[in-house]
Design an enzyme around this catalytic site. Structure first.
Site, short mmCIF file in Angstrom:
data_model
loop_
_atom_site.label_atom_id
_atom_site.label_comp_id
_atom_site.label_asym_id
_atom_site.label_seq_id
_atom_site.Cartn_x
_atom_site.Cartn_y
_atom_site.Cartn_z
N GLU A 52 0.81 -1.22 0.00
CA GLU A 52 0.00 0.00 0.00
C GLU A 52 0.85 1.27 0.00
O GLU A 52 0.42 2.30 -0.52
CB GLU A 52 -0.95 -0.01 1.21
CG GLU A 52 -2.06 -1.05 1.11
CD GLU A 52 -1.67 -2.42 1.68
OE1 GLU A 52 -2.56 -3.29 1.78
OE2 GLU A 52 -0.47 -2.60 2.02
N PHE A 114 -11.80 -7.20 13.56
CA PHE A 114 -10.72 -7.68 12.70
C PHE A 114 -10.35 -6.62 11.66
O PHE A 114 -11.20 -6.07 10.97
CB PHE A 114 -11.15 -8.97 11.99
CG PHE A 114 -10.11 -9.50 11.03
CD1 PHE A 114 -8.89 -9.96 11.50
CD2 PHE A 114 -10.35 -9.51 9.67
CE1 PHE A 114 -7.93 -10.44 10.62
CE2 PHE A 114 -9.40 -9.98 8.79
CZ PHE A 114 -8.19 -10.45 9.26
N GLN A 115 -9.07 -6.31 11.58
CA GLN A 115 -8.52 -5.29 10.68
C GLN A 115 -9.16 -3.91 10.88
O GLN A 115 -9.35 -3.16 9.94
CB GLN A 115 -8.63 -5.73 9.21
CG GLN A 115 -7.69 -6.90 8.89
CD GLN A 115 -7.51 -7.13 7.41
OE1 GLN A 115 -8.40 -6.86 6.61
NE2 GLN A 115 -6.35 -7.67 7.03
N LYS A 164 -17.79 -0.86 5.63
CA LYS A 164 -18.26 -1.86 4.67
C LYS A 164 -19.77 -1.83 4.51
O LYS A 164 -20.29 -2.02 3.39
CB LYS A 164 -17.79 -3.25 5.10
CG LYS A 164 -17.92 -4.30 4.00
CD LYS A 164 -17.18 -5.58 4.34
CE LYS A 164 -17.25 -6.57 3.18
NZ LYS A 164 -16.49 -7.82 3.47
N MET A 482 24.36 8.88 2.29
CA MET A 482 24.26 10.17 2.96
C MET A 482 24.53 10.02 4.45
O MET A 482 25.16 10.89 5.08
CB MET A 482 22.90 10.80 2.71
CG MET A 482 22.81 12.26 3.12
SD MET A 482 23.95 13.34 2.19
CE MET A 482 22.98 13.63 0.71
#
Length: 584
Positions: A52, A114-115, A164, A482
């Site tokens: 993502e 969940f999630q 949802k 760097m």
């Protein structure tokens, strides 16, 4: 006439009505209804990334190279939190992206389902605005407002969190023209009195300079054209931040190169010594100003910006002008021309004579090696061999990023994609995918370091799946370059964890993904290797092994003023120390 439809269908319809052609995303349980609607249409293309964070950076690359908002679609919980780095990156660099996240059903919010994650709470500090839509009747209107906020005023990321059950429920769809947006209408026209005051200062300044930033590019093509007209008409020198490269052409006779921590000698000394600084669409960030108390101490400062919070935030503006760059430059040119197009010719002539002395130092000079590829040489050859192409450049973050900014020239806006404010390692590869999706026939090159590139290497799967001929030009020094440079120069040569060990064979890695791999470690073979990379019709990883301990100069040490620069081989006093640098 309004139409009844499910929330999931509303999302897709809203994207169509906003002119969206591409969505970068990754499916999961909380967005499956939306993905089902995507499956049943052909107008919007979905690009399946492998992470993502990659989706957010790809959307950034798409947005930066087109001027249109990028769109991200991810699921709830880890899907949303994985996107946070890309969202924050877009906020820091003012990139318009619209992020759509799934959420657990409304009746489960707050139950640690969940999630589940508090996506709105997590992303509130790193978005221009975000919404949690709890009722389907509000969904389409909210998405249209999100696009308006992302692209109006100072651009930036927005997020819409969609439970949802809201996706399954049915309501009436609100089209864009019926969506209220009047509550967010940033000021576009600058104050004419202040613009006139600036025109008067342009007439009398002895040591003026234009200091430009990403805001010029964000304002659109007209802003860059007006900037070029103003610079060429006044004859004033111009420099730019990292994000503003390309707004004024690198081949232009008034161009002094980039300024800041790794900017050119002439740009930084001109900023330090000017008497009129005209800031156009930049925000006085710390990589530009160095020590604030000693920043351009004898200049009057004008600041043109569309974001009121940027004016007087870091540096006091003697002439603050709130407005869109294109509108303000148009009025400034009109007022200045009407007053007779006057400048202080004698002062300007002396000023350019001094700048030409600084330019003669040739601060980016280096001696190519016959044995090892120096990174400066690698980018000089990349510039020479790709200059005539329809070319877009992305970068990761580190030494290679600064060398790319120094040695690659940009003649037009929207051709340079890099992570400026957040400095996100892993940005460049997925950004190059977004650019290539937007410009399928262009040459898209990601200049990378091996450490940064490995952070989102999984996106090679995306490049191969969609047959995207993105070129990964890795300057491999087997170091966190760097970090190692700062440790050498500022931390007593204590190299704490700045070595890259157990690196992959990048050629085999490319081949494992079904792409082409090229390895080059000999300066004599460099041109042929670059040409092979350019001419291959698919994705390429080019592993360019470079000098391991090369430092990126010029460099203003953190917290120092502009006139205290570390120079490398261009030391005007020919007093280079053992570390290859001298403080001037």
């Amino acid at each position: 006439m309004t139409r009844a439809m499910t929330g999931a269908k509303m999302v897709v319809q809203a994207l169509k009505d906003q002119g969206v052609e591409v969505v970068f995303g990754y499916p999961g349980g909380a967005v499956l209804p939306i993905y089902d609607e995507i499956f049943q249409q052909n107008d919007i293309r979905h690009v399946l990334v492998r992470h993502e964070q990659g989706a957010a950076h790809a959307a950034e690359g798409y947005a930066r190279s087109t001027g249109k908002p990028g769109v991200v679609l991810v699921t709830s919980g880890p899907g949303a939190t994985n996107a946070v780095t890309g969202i924050t990156d877009a906020l820091m660099d003012s990139i318009p992206i619209v992020v759509l996240t799934g959420q657990v059903p409304t009746f489960m919010i707050g139950t640690d389902g969940f999630q589940e994650a508090d996506t709105v709470g997590i992303t509130r500090p790193c978005t221009k605005h975000n919404w949690l839509v709890k009722d389907t009747k509000d969904l389409s209107r909210t998405i249209h407002q999100a696009f308006h906020v992302a692209t109006t005023g100072r651009p930036g990321p927005v997020l819409v969190d969609i439970p949802k059950d809201v996706q399954f429920a049915t309501s009436e769809y609100t089209p864009p023209h019926k969506t209220p947006t009047a509550h967010y209408q940033p000021r576009l026209k600058g104050d004419l009195e202040q613009i006139t005051r600036l025109a008067e200062m342009i007439e009398t300044a002895e040591r003026p300079i234009f200091y430009t930033g990403g805001g010029v590019i964000n304002s659109g093509p007209a802003a860059s054209q007006l900037l070029r007209e103003l610079v060429d008409a006044t004859g004033f020198p111009i420099t730019s931040t990292l994000m503003g490269l390309g707004a004024y052409p690198a081949s232009g006779k008034h161009w002094m190169g980039m300024l800041g921590m790794h900017g050119t000698y002439e740009a930084n000394l001109a900023m330090h010594g000017c008497d009129l600084m005209i800031n156009i669409g930049a925000r006085f960030d710390d990589r530009i100003t160095g020590r604030i108390a000693d920043f351009s101490p004898h200049s009057k400062k004008a600041h043109i910006d569309i974001d009121p919070s940027s004016i007087n935030k870091v540096v006091h503006a003697d002439v603050p002008i709130l407005g869109d760059v294109a509108h303000v430059l148009e009025d400034l040119l009109r007022v200045w021309k009407a007053r007779g197009r006057k400048t202080n010719a004698a002062g300007l002539q002396k000023w350019w004579k001094k700048i030409d002395e600084w330019k003669a130092v040739n601060c980016l000079s280096y001696k190519p090696s016959g044995k090892m590829i120096r990174p400066q040489h690698a980018l000089t050859r990349l510039e020479a061999l790709t200059k005539g192409h329809d070319r877009y450049i992305c970068t990761e973050v580190g030494q290679h990023q600064m060398w790319a900014a120094q040695y690659l020239g940009f003649e037009a806006p929207n051709r340079w994609m890099t992570s400026g404010g957040l400095g996100t390692m892993g940005y460049g590869f997925p950004a190059s995918i977004g650019v290539q999706i937007a410009h399928p026939d262009a040459l898209v090159i990601n200049v990378a370091g091996e450490a940064s590139w490995l952070m989102n290497m999984q996106e090679m799967g995306t490049a191969v799946q969609y047959r995207l001929p993105v070129k990964q030009f890795i300057l491999n020094n087997e170091r966190l370059g760097m970090v190692r440079q700062w440790q050498q120069l500022l931390h007593g040569e204590r190299y704490s964890h700045s070595w890259s060990e157990s690196l992959p064979d990048f050629v085999k890695l490319a081949e494992a993904f079904g792409a082409k791999g090229i390895k080059c470690d000999n300066p004599a073979d460099l041109d042929d290797a670059i040409l092979e990379m350019i001419n291959h019709d698919g994705p390429v990883i080019m592993d360019c092994l470079v000098e391991k301990h090369e430092n990126c100069f010029p460099m203003i040490p953190s917290g120092e003023p502009h006139n205290k620069m570390l120079l490398g081989e261009a030391d005007p006093a020919n007093a280079i120390g053992a570390k290859g640098a001298v403080l001037v």
